[in-house]
Motif scaffolding. Sequence first.
Motif, PDB file in Angstrom:
ATOM      1  N   PHE A  43      -8.780   8.707   3.838  1.00 47.41           N
ATOM      2  CA  PHE A  43      -9.805   8.119   2.974  1.00 47.41           C
ATOM      3  C   PHE A  43     -11.048   9.004   2.894  1.00 47.41           C
ATOM      4  CE2 PHE A  43     -13.591   5.241   2.844  1.00 47.41           C
ATOM      5  CZ  PHE A  43     -13.513   4.917   1.500  1.00 47.41           C
TER       6      PHE A  43
ATOM      7  N   ALA B 143      -9.944   5.326  -2.430  1.00 49.75           N
ATOM      8  CA  ALA B 143      -8.871   4.330  -2.411  1.00 49.75           C
ATOM      9  C   ALA B 143      -9.073   3.403  -3.613  1.00 49.75           C
ATOM     10  CB  ALA B 143      -8.921   3.524  -1.109  1.00 49.75           C
TER      11      ALA B 143
ATOM     12  N   ALA C  50       0.844  -1.203   0.000  1.00 51.92           N
ATOM     13  CA  ALA C  50       0.000   0.000   0.000  1.00 51.92           C
ATOM     14  C   ALA C  50       0.874   1.246   0.000  1.00 51.92           C
ATOM     15  CB  ALA C  50      -0.921   0.008   1.222  1.00 51.92           C
TER      16      ALA C  50
ATOM     17  N   GLY D 280       0.268   5.770   0.291  1.00 53.11           N
ATOM     18  CA  GLY D 280      -0.722   6.759   0.676  1.00 53.11           C
ATOM     19  C   GLY D 280      -1.127   6.582   2.130  1.00 53.11           C
ATOM     20  N   ASP D 281      -2.168   7.272   2.529  1.00 54.26           N
ATOM     21  CA  ASP D 281      -2.611   7.280   3.920  1.00 54.26           C
ATOM     22  C   ASP D 281      -4.083   6.890   3.980  1.00 54.26           C
ATOM     23  OD1 ASP D 281      -3.072   7.674   6.580  1.00 54.26           O
ATOM     24  OD2 ASP D 281      -2.741   9.849   6.549  1.00 54.26           O
ATOM     25  N   ILE D 282      -4.363   5.721   4.586  1.00 58.49           N
ATOM     26  CA  ILE D 282      -5.756   5.299   4.702  1.00 58.49           C
ATOM     27  C   ILE D 282      -6.532   6.240   5.625  1.00 58.49           C
ATOM     28  CG2 ILE D 282      -5.443   3.729   6.682  1.00 58.49           C
ATOM     29  CD1 ILE D 282      -7.355   1.787   5.249  1.00 58.49           C
TER      30      ILE D 282
ATOM     31  N   ILE E  13      -0.834   8.835  -5.899  1.00 60.15           N
ATOM     32  CA  ILE E  13      -1.374   9.575  -4.751  1.00 60.15           C
ATOM     33  C   ILE E  13      -1.400  11.069  -5.072  1.00 60.15           C
ATOM     34  CG2 ILE E  13      -1.035  10.123  -2.321  1.00 60.15           C
ATOM     35  CD1 ILE E  13      -1.863   7.238  -2.854  1.00 60.15           C
TER      36      ILE E  13
ATOM     37  N   PHE F 149      -3.800   0.396  -2.861  1.00 58.68           N
ATOM     38  CA  PHE F 149      -3.532  -0.871  -2.179  1.00 58.68           C
ATOM     39  C   PHE F 149      -3.365  -2.007  -3.191  1.00 58.68           C
ATOM     40  CE2 PHE F 149      -8.072  -0.315  -2.688  1.00 58.68           C
ATOM     41  CZ  PHE F 149      -8.479  -1.528  -3.229  1.00 58.68           C
TER      42      PHE F 149
ATOM     43  N   THR G 243      -6.273   9.017  -2.595  1.00 55.69           N
ATOM     44  CA  THR G 243      -5.526   9.211  -1.339  1.00 55.69           C
ATOM     45  C   THR G 243      -4.881   7.923  -0.840  1.00 55.69           C
ATOM     46  OG1 THR G 243      -7.558   8.832  -0.056  1.00 55.69           O
ATOM     47  CG2 THR G 243      -7.016  11.126  -0.639  1.00 55.69           C
ATOM     48  N   TYR G 244      -5.258   6.784  -1.415  1.00 54.16           N
ATOM     49  CA  TYR G 244      -4.735   5.501  -0.915  1.00 54.16           C
ATOM     50  C   TYR G 244      -4.761   4.484  -2.058  1.00 54.16           C
ATOM     51  CZ  TYR G 244      -4.286   1.459   2.293  1.00 54.16           C
ATOM     52  OH  TYR G 244      -3.868   0.313   2.957  1.00 54.16           O
TER      53      TYR G 244
END
Length: 420
Positions: free
Chosen positions: A149, A154, A142, A144-146, A167, A198, A195-196
Motif C-alpha cells: 500500500f 488501494a 481482495a 493484490g497485496d495490502i 493490479i 478490495f 496495488t490493492y
Amino acid sequence: MSAGAGPFSRLEWLLAGRYLRARRREGAISVIAGFSLVGIMLGVATLIIVMSVMNGFRAELVNRILGAQPHISVISTTGEGVRDFQGLADRLKAQPRVIRAAPTIERQLMAASEAGNQGALLRALSPEDLRTLPGVAEPEFAIGDIGRFSEGIAIGQGLADKLRVGIGDELTLIYPRGLSTPGGTTPRVWRREVTYIFRIGMSQYDNAFIFMPLADAQKYFRIRERVDAIEIMVDDPDAVEEIGKAIMPVTRSYGYLWNWQRSNGAFLAALKVERNVMFLILTLIILVAALNIISGLIMLVKEKGRDIGILRTMGLTRGAILRVFFICGASIGVVGTALGLLLGVVFTANIQEIQGLVERLSGGSVWDPEVRFLTRVPAEMQTGDVVFTVVIALGLSFLATWYPAWRAARLDPVEALRYE
C-alpha cells in the motif's frame, strides 16, 4: 357419561378430534379449517422470514458501514485541519474503550483511466492504520497485496471495474482545487499505481473509495503539518455518545466530535420504522387466518347443535362443551403455528441457497446490490422475534376460538333438541 370428568379429559380430546375430522356433508367446515391452518402457517413463516431479513440487513449494513468508517471523528472547527495530530492520536489511544485512533485526510476528487473517469472519495491513512481498518484489511474479497500500500493506492472493486484497471495499472487522480495562476486554477494531477483492490460488499463504498498513504496525501494536498480529522474506533459502536462525552476533555481544543450514528441517523431510523410497519402488516395475515377459525367454528357449532344437546342431557357440563370446541380451534392455531415456525426457520437458515436457486430458475438477479447496497440477502434470526411471533399467533388463535366455544357452551339443550 360422567359429568365429573376433569378438565381437558380424554373424552373431550376424543370429541374434539372427531369434530375436526368432518364428514362429507360437513366438507365446508373442513375446508375452512384447512385454510385457517395454512393461513396461520404462512403468516408465522412470513413474519419470521421478513423480520430475520430486516434484522440481518440492519446488522450487515451497520457492520459494513463500521468496517470502513470511523465510529467517532475529531473534526476541526476552523476548517484548517487538526494540528499535532500524532500527539492527539496517541492520547486518544490511551483512553478507556478506545481501540484505534488514526489521523486521516478525506477529499473528493476525480479518478481517470484510459477507459474513462469517475468521481471518487479519497481517504488517506498510514499503512499501519489501514491494516487495522476491518472492512479493507479483511474484506469480502481482495486482490493484490495490502503490504504494498505504501507504494501506491488501494481502490474499491466497483471503481476498478468502472475504470477497467487492475493490479499494476496506473490511475490518474485529479484534484480541482489546485494552484492559483494568472491563467486560473490549475488542478493537481498525480498518477499512482493500483496495488490493492478490495470489495467491502457495500456498493456505496466499493464504487467510490480510494485509499492513499497519509504521507503521500499530505504532499499531494500540500498540508504536511495537519490532517482533516482523527478517526476513532471504540469497543462498542452503539455507545458512541457516551464514549464521546468521556473523551471530550482530550479533544475539546482540537475540534468537535461527530459519530456514525449522527451521520446515518435518518437511515437507521427509517429502517426501524420500516421494520415495525412490516411487522404490523404481516401480523394481519395471522389475524385474517384467526378470523377464519371463528367462522369455521361457528359453522361447526351450528352443525353440531343436536350433538351438543344430546351430550348435555347425558351429563356433560357447559365447561366441558366449551373445552371441546376450544380444543378444536386451538388445535388449528397450534399446528399452524408449529408448521409456520418450522417453515420460517428452515427458509431463513437456507436463504442463500434459495436465492441462488430462484436466480438460476429466473435467469436474473433477485437482489440488486446497486439498490440495496449489499451484495447478498442477509438474514439474522433473533430468538426474541421468533418467540414474540409464536406468542402473537397462538394468542390470536386462542382469542378467536373463545367466542364460538362460549356460544357452544351456552346452547340450551332443550332448544337444540326441540325439532329433532
